[in-house]
Each structure stands twice: as C-alpha cells, then as structure tokens.
Design a protein around this motif. Structure first.
Motif, PDB file in Angstrom:
ATOM      1  N   ARG A 151       5.776   3.372  -6.742  1.00  0.00           N
ATOM      2  CA  ARG A 151       5.814   4.334  -7.856  1.00  0.00           C
ATOM      3  C   ARG A 151       6.295   3.653  -9.140  1.00  0.00           C
ATOM      4  N   GLN A 168       2.949  -4.318   3.245  1.00  0.00           N
ATOM      5  CA  GLN A 168       3.275  -3.461   4.384  1.00  0.00           C
ATOM      6  C   GLN A 168       2.736  -4.037   5.691  1.00  0.00           C
ATOM      7  N   ASP A 215       8.493  -0.701  -0.940  1.00  0.00           N
ATOM      8  CA  ASP A 215       8.511   0.652  -0.381  1.00  0.00           C
ATOM      9  C   ASP A 215       7.824   1.601  -1.370  1.00  0.00           C
ATOM     10  N   TRP A 216       7.783   2.895  -1.010  1.00  0.00           N
ATOM     11  CA  TRP A 216       7.121   3.874  -1.866  1.00  0.00           C
ATOM     12  C   TRP A 216       7.757   3.926  -3.255  1.00  0.00           C
ATOM     13  N   TYR A 229       0.593  -3.715  -2.324  1.00  0.00           N
ATOM     14  CA  TYR A 229       1.488  -2.889  -1.505  1.00  0.00           C
ATOM     15  C   TYR A 229       1.015  -2.866  -0.046  1.00  0.00           C
TER      16      TYR A 229
END
Length: 172
Positions: free
Chosen positions: A123, A107, A118-119, A103
């Motif tokens: 998750r 980014q 993305d978040w 991740y």
C-alpha cells in the motif's frame, strides 16, 4: 572520475540500471535505501539526515560512484555532486505493474528485499507513487538548476542493450 545519480520513483528501474552500469563501467553502486536504513544485528535502524549525508560524503571521498534512490531531501546534495543525473520516468501503468509483480515475487521467495514485504508496504508503494505524481511539478523544479547534467529516460529498453556479454549504453 564518474559520479552518477540515478533517481526515480518506486519501480522505475533504478536498481536494475545501477547494477548494469556498475558492472559495465566498473564503478561501485550504492542503494540510498541502505544509506537511510542501516542494517545492524538488532535490525534496520533509520539514520538521521545528518548521518545520511555523512555516509554519502564518505563514499564521495573514495572516488567514483553510482547512487540510486528516490528524491529525498537528505540526499539532494547528490544533485550537486553528480557528474550525471539519470532520471528514470517510465509510464505510470508500468510502475504500478512492477510494484505488484515485485510484491508477488517477494511473497514467493523469488526476489529478496531488505524491508518487510507485506500488505502495508505494498500500500505504501502505491501511495508513494500517487504522491509523486501529485508533486511531479515540484520534483521537476528541483531538477531545473541541473538540466545540463540530466538524462531523462522514459523507456530504458532503448538506453541499455545487451550484445553478447556486454551492455552497451547509448549515452555512456
């Protein structure tokens, strides 16, 4: 003819191993994520399970292959089709670390991906990992009929090793 199915949960090392085996064995490899999600000019479109199986069948007719992906019902046909099933199963702590490291690299633009990093995706990756661990027994029972084809790898460092410009395999 070689037909190899590399299977494992998120961040288990599937793509890395598929790329290395493809290079060494001169066999094309295919990411099953790209079979599920077809890239078009409008964006990524999810194929139906029937469409996914048709793509797999087309690739299978062309000769040897390496497929890599997670355990998804739409391509469990690969268990039967494969000569070898490599199950990558590194420790949970290592997979969690790799998810976060991936991740961060995405980014920072260091690592490319075909999905939206993305978040929410982060998750999801942790949720998929948790769900896999909770249903591990089910997964193992699906593999039992193919035990003679299975190579289970908990740590790929001993499996693939590089000497000079050549990758050596303890199994292949």
């Amino acid at each position: 003819m070689r037909k190899i199915f590399i299977i494992g949960i998120v961040a288990s090392g599937k793509t890395t191993m598929a790329r290395q085996l493809s290079e060494q064995l001169n066999i094309p490899w295919h990411e099953l994520d790209n079979v599920v999600h077809h890239q078009t000019v409008e964006g990524r479109i999810k194929r139906t399970p029937e469409e996914q199986q048709a793509v797999i069948a087309d690739i299978d007719r062309s000769g040897g292959w390496i497929f890599e992906g997670v355990d998804r019902s739409s391509y469990r046909c690969l268990y039967e089709m494969a000569d070898t099933i490599i199950v990558l199963d590194p420790p949970l702590w290592k997979r969690k670390y790799r998810i976060f490291a991936r991740y961060i690299k995405q980014q920072l633009g260091i690592e490319k991906c075909s999905y939206k990093s993305d978040w929410n995706m982060l998750r999801n990756m942790y949720r998929w990992t948790r769900d896999f661990e909770q249903s591990r027994e089910e997964f193992d029972s699906r593999l039992r009929p193919y035990h003679s084809k299975i190579v289970r790898i908990k740590d790929s460092r001993g499996f693939l090793r590089r000497e000079g410009g050549t990758i050596h395999h303890d199994y292949f």
